[in-house]
Design a protein around this motif. Structure first.
Motif, PDB file in Angstrom:
ATOM      1  N   LYS B 172       0.915  -1.114  -0.157  1.00  0.00           N
ATOM      2  CA  LYS B 172      -0.079   0.024   0.058  1.00  0.00           C
ATOM      3  C   LYS B 172       0.887   1.415   0.253  1.00  0.00           C
ATOM      4  O   LYS B 172       0.712   2.120  -0.659  1.00  0.00           O
ATOM      5  N   TRP B 173       1.792   1.484   1.018  1.00  0.00           N
ATOM      6  CA  TRP B 173       2.783   2.262   0.938  1.00  0.00           C
ATOM      7  C   TRP B 173       3.409   2.693  -0.390  1.00  0.00           C
ATOM      8  O   TRP B 173       3.565   3.786  -0.816  1.00  0.00           O
ATOM      9  N   LEU B 174       4.060   1.529  -1.097  1.00  0.00           N
ATOM     10  CA  LEU B 174       4.619   1.499  -2.545  1.00  0.00           C
ATOM     11  C   LEU B 174       3.721   2.298  -3.604  1.00  0.00           C
ATOM     12  O   LEU B 174       4.110   3.027  -4.388  1.00  0.00           O
ATOM     13  N   ASP B 175       2.368   1.763  -3.468  1.00  0.00           N
ATOM     14  CA  ASP B 175       1.211   2.225  -4.252  1.00  0.00           C
ATOM     15  C   ASP B 175       1.214   3.904  -4.226  1.00  0.00           C
ATOM     16  O   ASP B 175       1.268   4.426  -5.306  1.00  0.00           O
ATOM     17  N   GLN B 184       6.672   9.496   2.886  1.00  0.00           N
ATOM     18  CA  GLN B 184       6.390   8.919   4.285  1.00  0.00           C
ATOM     19  C   GLN B 184       7.248   8.012   4.558  1.00  0.00           C
ATOM     20  O   GLN B 184       7.842   7.342   3.686  1.00  0.00           O
ATOM     21  N   PRO B 185       7.799   7.919   5.814  1.00  0.00           N
ATOM     22  CA  PRO B 185       8.315   6.604   6.226  1.00  0.00           C
ATOM     23  C   PRO B 185       7.696   5.385   5.873  1.00  0.00           C
ATOM     24  O   PRO B 185       6.503   5.263   6.063  1.00  0.00           O
ATOM     25  N   VAL B 186       8.480   4.379   5.425  1.00  0.00           N
ATOM     26  CA  VAL B 186       7.882   3.085   5.339  1.00  0.00           C
ATOM     27  C   VAL B 186       7.386   2.551   6.727  1.00  0.00           C
ATOM     28  O   VAL B 186       8.039   2.610   7.678  1.00  0.00           O
ATOM     29  N   ALA B 201      14.739  -2.705   3.214  1.00  0.00           N
ATOM     30  CA  ALA B 201      15.198  -2.565   1.861  1.00  0.00           C
ATOM     31  C   ALA B 201      14.669  -1.650   1.331  1.00  0.00           C
ATOM     32  O   ALA B 201      15.274  -0.894   0.417  1.00  0.00           O
ATOM     33  N   ALA B 202      13.127  -1.735   1.314  1.00  0.00           N
ATOM     34  CA  ALA B 202      12.488  -0.712   0.658  1.00  0.00           C
ATOM     35  C   ALA B 202      12.506   0.690   0.681  1.00  0.00           C
ATOM     36  O   ALA B 202      12.712   1.475  -0.183  1.00  0.00           O
ATOM     37  N   ASP B 203      12.867   0.908   2.249  1.00  0.00           N
ATOM     38  CA  ASP B 203      13.153   2.256   2.595  1.00  0.00           C
ATOM     39  C   ASP B 203      14.458   2.697   2.102  1.00  0.00           C
ATOM     40  O   ASP B 203      14.420   4.186   1.570  1.00  0.00           O
TER      41      ASP B 203
END
Lengths: 227, 422
Positions: B172-175, B184-186, B201-203
């Motif tokens: 959802k965050w990636l979207d 926004q922070p992950v 890793a995403a962050d």
């Protein structure tokens, strides 16, 4: 009249020097903060052209130093950092004018003349050529002792020419200078010709001894009328 | 296919053969046990009959209504030798009571009585009950293992969904993430090691790409900035030649053309810088700007500059429409939209400007639709025009993005229509 040019870019510094000298001023150059500081502390100048980003320090620091010393030199800031903040900071520190790079030398010369004249006359900013006197702030034009009525664009055109006497002005440049962003994609300059025609007619009718001459097909030049 | 569905499918496919094998083994084990029990009962019964017969006691009545049936036949020594001592088998047995044959389990045995005569004893037990039992066992095996299978799948789905909640949060965050617009922070509220690492890793990937976008912006800004002085120097040198070396007409014309190209570069450079400033949010303070006044001023100037094209302008404007924004940016936006309409309108055409309900539309006639996906892109130009930077609409878009306006383009009734919703 002695002018100090504080500019780190050698090529630009050289050009400014050449141009300012050809106007009959005496020049000195400083390419970095320390040199500029030494010169400012040691000598007096009529006008200082000051770049803001300098090796070894900021032009704004020099400016505040000048003011601390209670000096009244005219300062024109010439800066590539065309940001409102810089402009405001510079003028608040007592700079007389701010000229964002890139600028035309004619523009610079006009500004130098203007601040020097202001220094002498104590505020009047009129530009005088022949019997024509133009006041940019009140937007009034006098020919001899008669005032003439010019439309907004006509006034802008005359102002542009009076800041650049004897200088060839390309019609495209003129269009952009007066109409700004509107004109930059135009490929028809009928509107410039029309305004110039009206302006010429008004100058002629009022007996001005300056004229806007057409140079070949593409430009104009403001000159004193030949006797 | 969703991961949960896929896992359910794989689980089902893998469990079905195992369950079937399991149920089959269970069924055969039970059946075997039932047969063993029957055989034991038959053996006991046979022993009972033999003992009673040898003791000369009374034998159970034949077909006494009981479950078991037996036959006792004297046989010769010769026959006795051919019949195995003890043998179990299934056989259709005649039940006089029902006057019918029924499947039964039979124990055939041979024994000698006190006189040493051979007797052949066949004890039979009808297997109807056994079949019932087996059928019941089979049904229940199928039902129970079926239920077990469903339960396993459902439970694993629930567990799976629950366990994967951090993954869905990350998705959802990636979207919602748009590069270069700050982030926004992950969300990292899980204590599952793998997910923590995934989130981290995403962050860090996002931070890297942000840094890259930032450095690219910085690069463009610096490059434009650095170009300013050399461009100015060239311009001033050309000017010097024009003013101080008395060039002839041909030379002068070339020099003026150099100046024009140069001015184009300067403008391009300046616009790029402006674009970069807006993009990075370096916008000077806002004030109340009357858009209607801006539009009128802009139309007046455009009508003057493009007088030769004899363009008519139809304006549907309210008295006033004030917006709180930076005046320069408001002006740039209006100029770019209106000027575009004038520049690209055919001669004698009509430019329509409408402002109502916080929505500004500027329309002009045109031949073919523009690529609406790219029309606001930088350097997207319809035709190569002298003087066009290809950045005008990009600036409009950047300003709109900065203030949260919505810009759109449509081509209807052979008219290009640009809309800004404030």
């Amino acid at each position: 009249m002695k002018i100090l040019i504080v500019e780190d870019e050698p090529s630009l510094s050289e050009l400014i020097e050449r141009e300012v000298r050809s106007e009959g001023y005496v020049t000195e150059c400083a390419r970095d903060y320390i040199t500029a500081e030494t010169k400012i502390v040691g000598y007096n100048y009529d006008c200082i052209l000051l770049d803001i980003s300098l090796p070894g320090g900021s032009g704004l620091e020099l400016l505040s130093k000048l003011r601390e010393m209670g000096r009244r030199e005219n300062v024109i800031i010439i800066s590539a950092r065309d940001s409102v903040d810089d402009r405001v900071a510079g003028l608040e520190l007592g700079a007389d004018d701010y000229l964002p790079k890139p600028f035309h030398m004619t523009e610079l010369i006009a500004r130098i003349r203007s601040v020097l004249r202001r220094g002498r006359t104590g505020g009047s900013l009129t530009i005088d050529i022949g019997n024509v006197s133009l006041d940019p702030s009140s937007r009034r034009v006098n020919i001899g002792d008669r005032s003439i009525e010019l439309l907004k664009k006509e006034f802008d055109i005359l102002l542009y020419f009076m800041q650049r006497p004897d200088h060839l002005v390309d019609k495209v440049v003129l269009a952009e200078a007066v109409w700004g962003d509107y004109a930059d994609e135009s490929d028809n300059f009928q509107f410039v010709y029309a305004q110039i025609k009206n302006l010429r007619r008004k100058l002629e009718a009022a007996g001005a001894d300056i004229e806007i001459r057409s140079i070949y097909g593409f430009g104009y030049k403001l000159t004193l009328k030949a006797e | 296919m969703k991961l949960s569905r896929r896992i359910a499918l794989i689980l089902t496919l893998a469990l079905i053969p195992i369950m079937v094998l399991w149920a089959a083994l269970f069924f055969f084990a039970v059946e075997r046990e039932v047969v063993d029990e029957t055989d034991d009962a038959l053996e006991e019964y046979a022993e009972l009959i033999i003992t009673r017969y040898n003791d000369g006691r009374v034998l159970p009545a034949l077909n006494s209504g009981g479950k078991n049936i037996y036959t006792l036949t004297p046989i010769s020594d010769e026959e006795a030798r051919h019949i195995p001592r003890e043998e179990y088998y299934d056989k259709e047995v005649y039940i006089p009571e029902h006057d019918d044959t029924e499947p039964a389990r039979v124990l055939s045995t041979v024994f000698r009585d006190k006189e040493g005569r051979y007797l052949h004893l066949e004890v039979a037990m009808p297997t109807i009950e056994k079949d019932d039992l087996v059928a019941t066992v089979l049904t229940w095996s199928v039902v129970l293992f079926g239920v077990l299978l469903i339960a396993v799948v459902v439970v694993s789905m629930l567990v799976f969904r629950g366990a994967l909640r951090p993954l869905y949060a990350l998705l959802k965050w990636l979207d919602g993430y748009k590069p270069g617009e700050g982030h926004q922070p992950v969300p990292n509220e899980t204590n599952i090691k793998e997910f923590r690492r995934l989130n981290e890793a995403a962050d860090s990937a996002v931070k890297r790409s942000e840094a890259m976008v930032e450095s690219q912006k910085q690069f463009i800004a610096n490059a434009s900035h650095e170009l300013q002085t050399p461009l100015a120097v060239i311009g001033n040198r050309v000017e010097h030649i024009i003013d101080h070396t008395s060039p002839n007409e041909e030379q002068l014309e070339e020099l003026v053309k150099i100046q024009q190209s140069l001015r184009h570069s300067v403008r391009l450079n300046r616009t790029l810088l402006q674009l970069m400033r807006i993009d990075s949010g370096e916008v000077a303070e806002s004030e109340d700007v009357d858009i209607v006044t801006l539009i009128r001023e802009c139309v007046e100037n455009c009508s003057e500059v493009y007088e030769a094209k004899a363009i008519e302008c139809a304006m549907h404007l309210p008295e006033h429409f004030e917006l709180r924004m930076n005046e320069t940016l408001a002006r740039t936006t209006v100029i770019n939209l209106v000027k575009n309409a004038y520049v690209y309108s055919p001669a004698g055409g009509t430019v329509t400007i409408t402002l109502d309900d916080r929505r500004l539309t500027v329309a002009n006639a045109g031949d073919a639709a523009l690529d609406s996906a790219r029309v606001f892109d930088r350097f997207y130009t319809r035709t190569t025009r002298e003087g066009s930077t290809g950045l005008g609409l990009a600036i409009v878009k950047a300003v709109a993005d900065h203030y949260g306006f919505k810009v759109s383009y449509a081509f209807t009734n052979h008219r290009h229509t640009f809309t800004v919703e404030f």
